[in-house]
Design an enzyme around this catalytic site. Structure first.
Site, PDB file in Angstrom:
ATOM      1  N   LYS A 132       0.898  -1.151   0.118  1.00 24.01           N
ATOM      2  CA  LYS A 132       0.107   0.208  -0.048  1.00 24.01           C
ATOM      3  C   LYS A 132       1.157   1.364  -0.093  1.00 24.01           C
ATOM      4  O   LYS A 132       2.411   1.262   0.482  1.00 24.01           O
ATOM      5  CB  LYS A 132      -0.806   0.115   1.023  1.00 24.01           C
ATOM      6  CG  LYS A 132      -1.729   0.523   1.527  1.00 24.01           C
ATOM      7  CD  LYS A 132      -3.361   0.835   2.533  1.00 24.01           C
ATOM      8  CE  LYS A 132      -3.861   1.914   2.956  1.00 24.01           C
ATOM      9  NZ  LYS A 132      -4.929   1.450   4.123  1.00 24.01           N
ATOM     10  N   SER A 190      -9.232   1.729   3.477  1.00 27.36           N
ATOM     11  CA  SER A 190      -8.396   2.344   2.415  1.00 27.36           C
ATOM     12  C   SER A 190      -7.746   1.639   1.244  1.00 27.36           C
ATOM     13  O   SER A 190      -6.895   1.794   0.639  1.00 27.36           O
ATOM     14  CB  SER A 190      -7.727   3.430   2.963  1.00 27.36           C
ATOM     15  OG  SER A 190      -6.537   2.529   4.338  1.00 27.36           O
ATOM     16  N   SER A 237      -9.802  -1.015   7.114  1.00 27.56           N
ATOM     17  CA  SER A 237      -8.882  -0.626   5.832  1.00 27.56           C
ATOM     18  C   SER A 237      -7.951  -2.124   5.635  1.00 27.56           C
ATOM     19  O   SER A 237      -7.834  -2.078   3.868  1.00 27.56           O
ATOM     20  CB  SER A 237      -8.395  -0.088   6.135  1.00 27.56           C
ATOM     21  OG  SER A 237      -9.177   1.557   6.138  1.00 27.56           O
TER      22      SER A 237
END
Length: 670
Positions: free
Chosen positions: A145, A220, A244
Site C-alpha cells: 500500500k 482504504s 481498511s
C-alpha cells in the site's frame, strides 16, 4: 501420491531462516498428504502446479509464466524446480498489470511499479543459485500500500502533495520483508492518506473492483485488495485503522487479519491514528496469509505498542494452522449485525451459510447479543483527535517532505475534492480537545474489557458477524453497513474470511473477533473454514493471459427453431456473440427468419433460474416490431457468472407464440 514421511522430508527446512511450509501440527497428525492437494506445496514440480504456472511464449520468444491465482508455495515450487526464475515472476505480474490495470477492466489499483523490481529479482535468483534461501518469501513479488515507507521509491499516501517524495528509510515491516527475500513489485492506490473506505485519491484516482468495476473496492487498502484479487502480486500489504484491511478483503474474496494492536509494528506507515493504526497482509489463501504474517510480526523498539510482545512466545501462524481448528470451538453469531431483511439480507444469507459450514466442521454456533453494544461503541474513535497531529509529526520526523501538515495540503489544494470536507474539518484547529480525547481513549479501554468479559461469560472462542453488512456500493454512492469499529476501537484481533458470494455475484466476508493475542487461533479458524467451503473464486474480468496479453474475446453463436421444425410458420432464430471478459461486455448480432417484423414481440436474454436468482428476463434486446437486434451489453458480476455457467438462453417471443417461440441455450465456453 508419496507417503507422508517422504513428503515431510521433501518439505523440511532447506536453508538459513527457512521454516518449511507445512505446519508441524499437521505433520504430527499425519495430515500432510491431505493438505498437500489444497496447498500445492510439493517442491517436486508436479502436473497440478505446472498447469497453474504454464510457460508461454512472450515478446522476443522469452518464456513468460502465467501466475494467475498462484499461491506462494506454488511459486516457490516453480522457483525450486527451475521451472521459473524470480525475474520470470516479476515479468509475469507486470504483464498482468499492463493487461488489466490501465486496460481491460481498468482497475486502477497500481500507483507505480518499483523501478528496480527486476534487479531485486536477479539478486535473489543469484542467491538461490548459490544455495542461500532466506525463507518462503525468497524471490516472491509482493505489493505494498502506498503508505508504507520505502527508501528506494516514493511513498505518497496516494496524495499529489507527496507524489515525488521518498522517505529516508524503510518501514519496519518493509525491512522485514526485504530480509525475508520478498521482491517489492509495486505500490498500490489507497483512499487518500487512508481517510476513507472507497479508495479514491488525488494521485491515484478511483480504484475499481475486479469482480464488478462499477462497484467500490473498499478501502482504504482498496488498491491492495483489487491488485491481489487480480493476481498482480503474490500477496499485498495494507493498513487497518477502522476496517481498511478487512473491508477490501471481504469485497475481493480475500482473507485479511487486523492484528491485536501491538502484534505488528506501524513504524514507517503514514499515520491516520497511531492508537488505531495496524498493518498487515491481504491474501488469496490462508496459507499465504500465514506465511506473510510470520515474516512481518514482532516487537519493534520504534513502536511502543509492540512492547506488549516482549516476553511472549513468538507467534507462529503457519505452525498453528489446523484443518480441525473449529472442532469444539464455540462461536457467537452477533444477531445485531445479522439482519434477514432489506439490503442486508443477501450478505446475511452468505454469512449464515458460512456459519453452517463451521457447525458442520464441529463448531458450536450460538446467537448472541453484546449488552449495550451501541452505547459501548459511542464516541470511541480517536481518528479525529490524532490524524492531523500524527501526520505532522510523521512528516517532521522523516524530513524533506514538500508539505509539513494536513493544513498545508488543504491550503494548497493538493488533495482530491472528495476529501476536502474531511481534511478541512480535521485540520482546522491544529489542537485537539484533550478532555474529549482522554474520554475516547477511556471508552476504548472499557469497550475492550466489555467484549472480553462477554466472551468469558458466554464461553466464546470468537464472535462472528459480516465484515460489511451490504454488498459493496456502486462507485459514487456512499458505502454503508460497516462493522469495523468493534475491533478497531477495542484493539482486539479480527479476521475477515471469505464467506462466499451474494446473489449479485459479489464476494462477502465473515469476520471473527477474538481475545487479545488470539490472532493465530483466528487465522486457524479461517483456515478450517476455507478447507470446509473452498470459497476462492477468481474474478472473471482478470483471466489468465494468452501469450502475455489479455485473451481475445470469446466468440460463439447459436441457431435453431426451438423444436418447431415441420410446423406451420416455424420461426428460426440465430445469434452471434463476442464476450470480452476483461471489459465485461457482450456484443451481439441477432436475426430471425420465418416471421415478419410485425409478428415479433421481443428478443431477450433470459435466465434459467437456479439458486438465489430467478427464472426471468435479464436483458431486452429488441421489442415489438423488430425481428433483429444488434448492440453491446455491459454485464454485472451476477450476469457474467450466469452467462459463463450456461444459465442464459436467447429467447424469441412472437404474436402467435407469446409464451416463447424459440429458446436457445447460450454456452460461451462450449
Amino acid at each position: 501420491m508419496e507417503p507422508a514421511s517422504t513428503l515431510a522430508r521433501t518439505l523440511a527446512p532447506r536453508g538459513p531462516g527457512f521454516h518449511g511450509f507445512v505446519p508441524r501440527s499437521l505433520v504430527a497428525r499425519g495430515l500432510v498428504v491431505r493438505h498437500l492437494i489444497v496447498w500445492g506445496l510439493a517442491f517436486a514440480w508436479g502436473a497440478s502446479s505446472a498447469a497453474r504456472l504454464s510457460a508461454q511464449t512472450g515478446e522476443g520468444g522469452a518464456a513468460a509464466f502465467e501466475v494467475w491465482e498462484a499461491s506462494i508455495p506454488e511459486l516457490q515450487a516453480a522457483l525450486e524446480s527451475g521451472a521459473a526464475t524470480s525475474v520470470d515472476l516479476v515479468d509475469a505480474y507486470i504483464a498482468r498489470i499492463a493487461a488489466y490495470d490501465r486496460a481491460g477492466p481498468t482497475l486502477n489499483a497500481i500507483i507505480r511499479l518499483h523501478p528496480g523490481a527486476r534487479e531485486q529479482a536477479r539478486r535473489l535468483d543469484a542467491e538461490r543459485a548459490s544455495g542461500r534461501l532466506r525463507g518462503p518469501l525468497h524471490g516472491i513479488p509482493i505489493l505494498l500500500k502506498d503508505n508504507y515507507d520505502t527508501f528506494d521509491m516514493p511513498t505518497a499516501g496516494s496524495t499529489v502533495a507527496l507524489a515525488g517524495w521518498t522517505p529516508p528509510d524503510d518501514a519496519f515491516q518493509v525491512g522485514k520483508l526485504r530480509e525475508a527475500g520478498a521482491i517489492i513489485l509495486a505500490k498500490t492506490n489507497m483512499h487518500e492518506l487512508a481517510a476513507g473506505i472507497t479508495s479514491i485519491s488525488s494521485l491515484g484516482g478511483q480504484t475499481r473492483n475486479p469482480y464488478d468495476p462499477a462497484r467500490n473496492p473498499g478501502g482504504s487498502s482498496g488498491g491492495t485488495g483489487a491488485a491481489v484479487a487480480a493476481s498482480f502480486g503474490a500477496v499485498g500489504w495494507g493498513s487497518d485503522t477502522c476496517g481498511s484491511i478487512r473491508i477490501p478483503s471481504s469485497v475481493h474474496n480475500l482473507v485479511g487479519l487486523r492484528p491485536t494492536k501491538g502484534l505488528s509494528s506501524i513504524d514507517g506507515l503514514i499515520p491516520l491514528s497511531h492508537t488505531q493504526d495496524t498493518g498487515g497482509p491481504l491474501a488469496r489463501s490462508v496459507v499465504d496469509l500465514a506465511l506473510a504474517l510470520d515474516a512481518t510480526v514482532g516487537a519493534d523498539a520504534a513502536d511502543r505498542a509492540t512492547e506488549a510482545m516482549r516476553g511472549r512466545e513468538p507467534v507462529g501462524f503457519l505452525a498453528a494452522l489446523d484443518a480441525e481448528a473449529l472442532d469444539g470451538a464455540r462461536i457467537g453469531a452477533l444477531t445485531e449485525w445479522l439482519s434477514d431483511s432489506g439490503a442486508e439480507a443477501p450478505v446475511t444469507a452468505s454469512v449464515r451459510a458460512a456459519l453452517d459450514a463451521m457447525a458442520a466442521a464441529g463448531a458450536e454456533i450460538v446467537d448472541v447479543e453484546i449488552p449495550d453494544q451501541d452505547s459501548l461503541l459511542t464516541n470511541t474513535s480517536v481518528i479525529g483527535h490524532e490524524f492531523a497531529l500524527d501526520l505532522a509529526a510523521y512528516l517532521d520526523a522523516a524530513g524533506g517532505a514538500p508539505v509539513a501538515s494536513l493544513g498545508d495540503i488543504v491550503e494548497r489544494g493538493l488533495h482530491h475534492e472528495q476529501l476536502d470536507g474531511t481534511f478541512r474539518r480535521r485540520s482546522e484547529s491544529g489542537q485537539r480537545d484533550e478532555a474529549a480525547y482522554a474520554e475516547a481513549l477511556a471508552r476504548q479501554a472499557a469497550l475492550r474489557e466489555a467484549i472480553v468479559a462477554f466472551m468469558d461469560e458466554e464461553r466464546l472462542d470468537a464472535i462472528a458477524y459480516p465484515t460489511l453488512r451490504r454488498d459493496p456500493a456502486r462507485i459514487g454512492s456512499a458505502p454503508v453497513g460497516g462493522t469495523c469499529q468493534l475491533a478497531a476501537h477495542s484493539g482486539l484481533p479480527a479476521i475477515s474470511a471469505p464467506a462466499g458470494f451474494t446473489r449479485t455475484g459479489m464476494p462477502t466476508g465473515v469476520e471473527l473477533i477474538g481475545r487479545p493475542f488470539d490472532d493465530a487461533r483466528l487465522v486457524s479458524f479461517a483456515y478450517a473454514l476455507e478447507r470446509a467451503i473452498e470459497p476462492r473464486r477468481a474474478p472473471h474480468r482478470t483471466p489468465p493471459l494468452a501469450d502475455g496479453r489479455a485473451p481475445e474475446p470469446l466468440r460463439f453463436s447459436v441457431a435453431g427453431d426451438g423444436g418447431w421444425a415441420g410446423r406451420p410458420a416455424a420461426p428460426r432464430l440465430q445469434g452471434s456473440f463476442s464476450l470480452d471478459l476483461p471489459r465485461g461486455t457482450l456484443r451481439y448480432l441477432i436475426a430471425t427468419s420465418g416471421l415478419g417484423p410485425a409478428d415479433a414481440h421481443a428478443i431477450v436474454l433470459q435466465r434459467r433460474g437456479s439458486g438465489t436468482r430467478p427464472n426471468a428476463v435479464v436483458r431486452r434486446l429488441s421489442g415489438p416490431g423488430h425481428a433483429s437486434a444488434e448492440g453491446t451489453l455491459t454485464l454485472s458480476a451476477a450476469d457474467l457468472d450466469d452467462l459463463l455457467a450456461g444459465r442464459f438462453e436467447l429467447a424469441l417471443y412472437t404474436a402467435d407464440r407469446p409464451l416463447g417461440a424459440v429458446r436457445l441455450p447460450l454456452d460461451p465456453r462450449g
